[in-house]
Write a protein that holds these residues in place. Structure first.
Motif, PDB file in Angstrom:
ATOM      1  N   UNK A   1       0.839  -1.199   0.000  1.00 23.42           N
ATOM      2  CA  UNK A   1       0.000   0.000   0.000  1.00 23.42           C
ATOM      3  C   UNK A   1       0.873   1.248   0.000  1.00 23.42           C
ATOM      4  N   UNK A   2       1.961   1.228   0.765  1.00 21.77           N
ATOM      5  CA  UNK A   2       2.893   2.357   0.749  1.00 21.77           C
ATOM      6  C   UNK A   2       3.597   2.476  -0.594  1.00 21.77           C
TER       7      UNK A   2
ATOM      8  N   UNK B   1       6.818   8.392  -4.161  1.00 21.35           N
ATOM      9  CA  UNK B   1       7.528   9.048  -3.052  1.00 21.35           C
ATOM     10  C   UNK B   1       7.660   8.098  -1.857  1.00 21.35           C
ATOM     11  N   UNK B   2       6.586   7.410  -1.512  1.00 17.96           N
ATOM     12  CA  UNK B   2       6.627   6.473  -0.385  1.00 17.96           C
ATOM     13  C   UNK B   2       7.497   5.259  -0.708  1.00 17.96           C
TER      14      UNK B   2
ATOM     15  N   UNK C   1      10.319   4.295   1.853  1.00 17.29           N
ATOM     16  CA  UNK C   1      10.237   2.966   2.461  1.00 17.29           C
ATOM     17  C   UNK C   1      10.686   1.906   1.463  1.00 17.29           C
ATOM     18  N   UNK C   2      11.930   1.991   1.019  1.00 20.58           N
ATOM     19  CA  UNK C   2      12.422   0.991   0.065  1.00 20.58           C
ATOM     20  C   UNK C   2      12.508  -0.385   0.719  1.00 20.58           C
TER      21      UNK C   2
END
Length: 54
Positions: free
Chosen positions: A21-22, A27-28, A32-33
């Protein structure tokens, strides 16, 4: 940081399950790679309550 409790669900598993979902946002996905690290703070125990911190 989360205060540990046995009543809590497995937060790390929930974050990994919903990481996609992220990753819907570019950008997310950059921020949050990798899945975030979940850290727990120790809850107060009987010794903390009965003994002064000095």
């Amino acid at each position: 940081m989360i205060t540990f409790s046995r009543a809590l669900p497995n937060i790390g598993r929930i974050i990994r399950r919903h990481l996609h979902t992220l990753h819907t946002s570019d950008r997310m996905k950059e921020v949050f790679s990798e899945p975030p690290l979940v850290a727990f703070r120790r809850d107060c125990n009987l010794q903390d309550i009965l003994v002064h911190k000095k």
